[in-house]
Design a protein around this motif. Structure first.
Motif, mmCIF file in Angstrom:
data_model
loop_
_atom_site.group_PDB
_atom_site.id
_atom_site.type_symbol
_atom_site.label_atom_id
_atom_site.label_comp_id
_atom_site.label_asym_id
_atom_site.label_seq_id
_atom_site.Cartn_x
_atom_site.Cartn_y
_atom_site.Cartn_z
ATOM 1 N N ILE A 87 -2.682 0.497 -7.751
ATOM 2 C CA ILE A 87 -3.380 0.828 -6.505
ATOM 3 C C ILE A 87 -4.725 1.514 -6.733
ATOM 4 N N LEU A 88 -4.731 2.559 -7.574
ATOM 5 C CA LEU A 88 -5.892 3.449 -7.631
ATOM 6 C C LEU A 88 -7.163 2.834 -8.216
ATOM 7 N N PRO A 89 -7.103 2.023 -9.279
ATOM 8 C CA PRO A 89 -8.374 1.490 -9.795
ATOM 9 C C PRO A 89 -9.193 0.737 -8.746
ATOM 10 N N LYS A 90 -8.532 -0.122 -7.969
ATOM 11 C CA LYS A 90 -9.260 -0.854 -6.932
ATOM 12 C C LYS A 90 -9.703 0.079 -5.813
ATOM 13 N N MET A 91 -8.851 1.040 -5.463
ATOM 14 C CA MET A 91 -9.223 1.991 -4.423
ATOM 15 C C MET A 91 -10.450 2.794 -4.829
ATOM 16 N N LEU A 92 -10.501 3.200 -6.092
ATOM 17 C CA LEU A 92 -11.662 3.943 -6.584
ATOM 18 C C LEU A 92 -12.915 3.067 -6.604
ATOM 19 N N ALA A 93 -12.743 1.778 -6.905
ATOM 20 C CA ALA A 93 -13.888 0.862 -6.876
ATOM 21 C C ALA A 93 -14.449 0.746 -5.462
ATOM 22 N N ILE A 94 -13.558 0.780 -4.467
ATOM 23 C CA ILE A 94 -14.003 0.736 -3.071
ATOM 24 C C ILE A 94 -14.780 2.000 -2.721
ATOM 25 N N ILE A 102 -11.399 -8.384 -2.992
ATOM 26 C CA ILE A 102 -10.278 -8.563 -3.906
ATOM 27 C C ILE A 102 -9.778 -9.994 -3.765
ATOM 28 N N SER A 103 -9.515 -10.657 -4.871
ATOM 29 C CA SER A 103 -9.086 -12.051 -4.818
ATOM 30 C C SER A 103 -7.727 -12.178 -4.154
ATOM 31 N N PHE A 104 -7.429 -13.359 -3.653
ATOM 32 C CA PHE A 104 -6.155 -13.624 -2.987
ATOM 33 C C PHE A 104 -4.992 -13.329 -3.928
ATOM 34 N N ALA A 105 -5.080 -13.831 -5.163
ATOM 35 C CA ALA A 105 -3.993 -13.626 -6.128
ATOM 36 C C ALA A 105 -3.842 -12.150 -6.484
ATOM 37 N N ALA A 106 -4.968 -11.455 -6.701
ATOM 38 C CA ALA A 106 -4.910 -10.038 -7.062
ATOM 39 C C ALA A 106 -4.329 -9.210 -5.934
ATOM 40 N N CYS A 107 -4.644 -9.564 -4.700
ATOM 41 C CA CYS A 107 -4.137 -8.833 -3.546
ATOM 42 C C CYS A 107 -2.616 -8.944 -3.470
ATOM 43 N N PHE A 108 -2.095 -10.146 -3.618
ATOM 44 C CA PHE A 108 -0.648 -10.321 -3.520
ATOM 45 C C PHE A 108 0.068 -9.765 -4.753
ATOM 46 N N PHE A 109 -0.586 -9.785 -5.898
ATOM 47 C CA PHE A 109 0.015 -9.168 -7.079
ATOM 48 C C PHE A 109 0.089 -7.655 -6.909
ATOM 49 N N GLN A 110 -0.969 -7.062 -6.348
ATOM 50 C CA GLN A 110 -0.959 -5.626 -6.075
ATOM 51 C C GLN A 110 0.155 -5.285 -5.093
ATOM 52 N N MET A 111 0.280 -6.069 -4.025
ATOM 53 C CA MET A 111 1.320 -5.852 -3.037
ATOM 54 C C MET A 111 2.706 -5.933 -3.678
ATOM 55 N N VAL A 184 -7.628 -4.046 7.050
ATOM 56 C CA VAL A 184 -7.969 -2.712 7.519
ATOM 57 C C VAL A 184 -7.082 -1.707 6.784
ATOM 58 N N HIS A 185 -7.368 -1.532 5.524
ATOM 59 C CA HIS A 185 -6.592 -0.629 4.669
ATOM 60 C C HIS A 185 -7.367 -0.427 3.376
ATOM 61 N N SER A 186 -6.882 0.519 2.539
ATOM 62 C CA SER A 186 -7.535 0.778 1.258
ATOM 63 C C SER A 186 -6.857 0.052 0.104
ATOM 64 N N PHE A 187 -5.735 -0.622 0.367
ATOM 65 C CA PHE A 187 -5.087 -1.482 -0.624
ATOM 66 C C PHE A 187 -4.309 -2.550 0.126
ATOM 67 N N CYS A 188 -3.731 -3.483 -0.605
ATOM 68 C CA CYS A 188 -3.057 -4.626 0.025
ATOM 69 C C CYS A 188 -1.638 -4.250 0.432
ATOM 70 N N GLU A 189 -1.542 -3.434 1.451
ATOM 71 C CA GLU A 189 -0.249 -3.065 1.998
ATOM 72 C C GLU A 189 0.299 -4.236 2.807
ATOM 73 N N HIS A 190 1.598 -4.475 2.725
ATOM 74 C CA HIS A 190 2.210 -5.687 3.268
ATOM 75 C C HIS A 190 1.864 -5.931 4.730
ATOM 76 N N ILE A 191 2.148 -4.975 5.601
ATOM 77 C CA ILE A 191 1.955 -5.212 7.024
ATOM 78 C C ILE A 191 0.477 -5.354 7.378
ATOM 79 N N ALA A 192 -0.402 -4.653 6.640
ATOM 80 C CA ALA A 192 -1.843 -4.766 6.900
ATOM 81 C C ALA A 192 -2.346 -6.166 6.564
ATOM 82 N N VAL A 193 -1.754 -6.804 5.550
ATOM 83 C CA VAL A 193 -2.151 -8.166 5.169
ATOM 84 C C VAL A 193 -1.627 -9.185 6.165
ATOM 85 N N VAL A 194 -0.352 -9.116 6.517
ATOM 86 C CA VAL A 194 0.214 -10.148 7.392
ATOM 87 C C VAL A 194 -0.321 -10.041 8.815
ATOM 88 N N LYS A 195 -0.864 -8.888 9.186
ATOM 89 C CA LYS A 195 -1.465 -8.767 10.514
ATOM 90 C C LYS A 195 -2.705 -9.655 10.667
#
Length: 326
Positions: A87-94, A102-111, A184-195
């Motif tokens: 979670i944190l490396p990408k969050m810090l980059a933001i 964030i790429s589609f694959a990276a987002c779902f891998f993070q999730m 609308v989030h700082s990482f690829c949280e499940h419900i934030a993505v499917v919304k």
């Protein structure tokens, strides 16, 4: 147009698509303050990595720590490092660099990693409660019931259970058509993505809530019963021995409280989200994920004399090696 200015497409006007990447907004409404979040988050990440590395090295190198309780703490430390690093490396980059894509694959891998290792942590905490129950209530049988060989089995069961419940959630999420790529989030949280989906997400939402409640329903009663039995056993001891017996459990109780109480608070916020600003909910979600990761090595390092001694021995060995090299 910059990444942060990427358009949010309306679900009413589009039938859906599969984006090659997503845009992570960060903390909506507080974008101008992202840099102020970056410094404490960086400090938290450093403390998490350094603290857990010392715990793992101490348990590995100090023979007196080759016991089930410390091996379970090692599992928890490893899980903390994976969870924070997902979670944190990408969050810090933001927050530092405004690198919001964030790429589609990276987002779902993070999730996937985030939910799997959150489930693993819950399983390990349950095992730690059982370990303390046996140690306090059946100390003579402890060496035969809780052996070092049991720890890899606990790790395998915790990981397998988490993967089995998270894989369907990920498959349900990955198949939906998207009408926007701005999360609308700082990482690829499940419900934030499917919304972002153009279709009904009630199944995704129900499954995500269901597995959280199911895991809690399995683990929390086991933890509660273990500590209720520990408390009963401790209260039956002579007064002078009570604190000594119960003090071995205080660190575990602190860690479990930091893990489960913020989750319950976050679920409550999610249930009544209409009356609470979105940035408050996102800050709370970040806190319940990240604060335990930072606190765990500090709690165990401060509370357990054996671990402090292990860290000291580790430093002493490194000092002796440097002296020999000179």
């Amino acid at each position: 147009m910059t990444n942060s200015e990427a358009p949010i497409l309306s679900p009413a006007n589009h039938t859906g698509f599969t984006p090659s990447s997503f845009i992570l907004v960060g903390i909506p409404g507080l974008e101008m303050y992202h840099i102020w979040f970056a410094a404490p988050l960086s400090f938290m990440y450093i403390v998490t990595l350094v603290g857990n590395c010392f715990l793992l090295l101490s348990v590995k190198t100090v023979r007196s720590l080759h016991k089930p309780m410390y091996l379970l703490i090692s599992l928890l430390s490893f899980s903390d490092m994976v969870l924070s690093s997902s979670i944190l490396p990408k969050m810090l980059a933001i927050f530092w660099l405004n690198d919001v894509e964030i790429s589609f694959a990276a987002c779902f891998f993070q999730m996937f990693l985030m939910h799997v290792f959150a489930g693993v942590e819950s399983g390990i905490l349950t095992a730690m409660a059982f370990d303390r129950y046996v140690a306090v209530c059946n100390p003579l049988r402890y060496p035969t019931i809780v052996r070092n060989s049991l720890i890899p089995k606990i790790a395998a069961i915790s990981l397998s259970r988490a993967v089995l419940v998270v894989v369907p959630q990920s498959l349900l999420a990955i198949r939906v058509p998207f009408c926007s790529r701005s999360i609308v989030h700082s990482f690829c949280e499940h419900i934030a993505v499917v919304k972002l989906s153009c279709t009904d997400i009630s199944l995704n939402s129900a499954y995500g809530m269901g597995i959280t409640l199911a895991v809690a329903a399995m683990d929390l009663p086991s933890i509660g019963v273990s500590y209720a039995l520990i408390l009963r056993a401790v209260l039956n001891l002579p007064r002078k021995d009570r604190f000594k017996a119960f003090s071995t459990c205080i660190s575990h109780i602190c860690v479990m409280s930091l893990f489960y109480i913020p989750i319950a608070f976050s679920l409550t916020l999610h249930r009544f989200h209409t009356s609470i600003p979105l940035y408050v909910h996102i800050i709370v979600v970040n806190a319940y994920l990240l604060l335990p990761l930072v606190a765990n090595p500090l709690i165990y390092g401060a509370r357990m004399a054996e671990i402090r001694q292990g860290v000291f021995q580790l430093f002493q060995k490194q000092k002796d090696r440097l002296c020999l090299c000179k």
